[in-house]
Design an enzyme around this catalytic site. Sequence first.
Site, short mmCIF file in Angstrom:
data_model
loop_
_atom_site.label_atom_id
_atom_site.label_comp_id
_atom_site.label_asym_id
_atom_site.label_seq_id
_atom_site.Cartn_x
_atom_site.Cartn_y
_atom_site.Cartn_z
N ASP A 130 0.84 -1.20 0.00
CA ASP A 130 0.00 0.00 0.00
C ASP A 130 0.87 1.25 0.00
OD1 ASP A 130 -2.29 1.48 0.00
OD2 ASP A 130 -2.73 1.23 2.13
N GLY A 131 0.36 2.31 -0.61
CA GLY A 131 1.04 3.60 -0.54
C GLY A 131 1.62 4.10 -1.86
N ASN A 132 1.36 3.38 -2.96
CA ASN A 132 1.88 3.84 -4.26
C ASN A 132 1.34 5.22 -4.62
OD1 ASN A 132 3.04 1.35 -4.47
ND2 ASN A 132 1.65 0.57 -6.05
N GLY A 133 0.03 5.38 -4.42
CA GLY A 133 -0.62 6.64 -4.79
C GLY A 133 -0.04 7.81 -4.01
N SER A 176 -6.99 -5.82 -5.75
CA SER A 176 -8.12 -6.46 -5.07
C SER A 176 -9.35 -6.36 -5.95
CB SER A 176 -8.38 -5.77 -3.73
OG SER A 176 -9.16 -4.62 -3.93
N ARG A 193 -11.66 1.77 -9.09
CA ARG A 193 -10.75 2.93 -9.30
C ARG A 193 -10.97 3.51 -10.70
NH1 ARG A 193 -5.21 2.43 -6.01
NH2 ARG A 193 -6.14 1.65 -4.11
N LEU A 217 11.26 -20.51 -4.75
CA LEU A 217 10.24 -19.60 -4.21
C LEU A 217 8.97 -19.71 -5.03
CD1 LEU A 217 9.42 -17.01 -2.47
CD2 LEU A 217 10.20 -15.67 -4.43
N SER A 234 -8.10 -5.66 4.57
CA SER A 234 -8.63 -5.35 3.24
C SER A 234 -8.96 -6.59 2.40
CB SER A 234 -7.65 -4.45 2.47
OG SER A 234 -7.45 -3.25 3.17
N HIS A 291 2.66 3.40 -9.03
CA HIS A 291 2.53 1.97 -9.29
C HIS A 291 3.76 1.44 -10.04
CE1 HIS A 291 -1.41 2.09 -7.67
NE2 HIS A 291 -1.98 2.74 -8.68
#
Length: 232
Positions: free
Chosen positions: A6-9, A51, A57, A117, A179, A23
Amino acid sequence: VAVIMDGNGRWAVRRRRPRSIGHRVGGRAVRRLVECAVRLEIDVLTLYAFSSDNWARPAAEVRALMRLFARYLATEIPRCLENGVRVNVIGRRDRLAPGLVKDIERAEAVTAGGARLLLRLAVDYSARQAIVAAARRFPRRGPDDPAAFASVLNRVVHSPRAVPPVDLLIRTGGEQRLSDFLLWECAYAELVFTPRLWPDFDENDLTRALGEYRRRERRFGRVPVPARSLET
Ligand code: FPP
């Protein structure tokens, strides 16, 4: 390990740039994190990329994100092959563009042998929708045990193999909520929240989160048993 990126914007807005730039720089942080995860021998890394609620958006932002996912899948395959990373996209596929679904299938097929991975990117993902979809597969009396349900839950989101529950969930960007991410799988996850905005998240932040995880006492509902008490 699972991460709510979270927090790109906000990262972009603080620099007076469009959100899509946040992004894009967030995509670089994904690349960085995947490399760290391989080095730190993390088995499964699940990243919340989009999500099911993110469809609400602005269309341009959604388009930019979808383009970013397609580009990531196309450009990261060689690096994934080199590093033993198996790529998997979890979530719904019926609302994604057919071209993106093809890219996903190709990336999954080409990297299927990756054993170091398992990288799961959650796209059009909603834990509640997944739980409902899995429950529908048991129309009469439901599963006999949580493990049986978990394996169906994995199947409905297109996870390629049984994945253990989440041990550590990290959320960047300062908010403290789930979320609709991996609600079932996080039943006993340790939660670490950091104010760091996702594009800035780096190896030090991951190491710090893992350090915090190691200091936690995981009891799974039991009481702690000091080693000595076994002898007395
Ligand atoms: C949340 O930040 C972030 C997203 C909705 C998108 C996550 C996508 C990436 C990190 C891009 C690259 C991903 C891959 C897999 C290549 P926000 O936009 O809600 O930020 P804000 O809370 O500051 O507005």
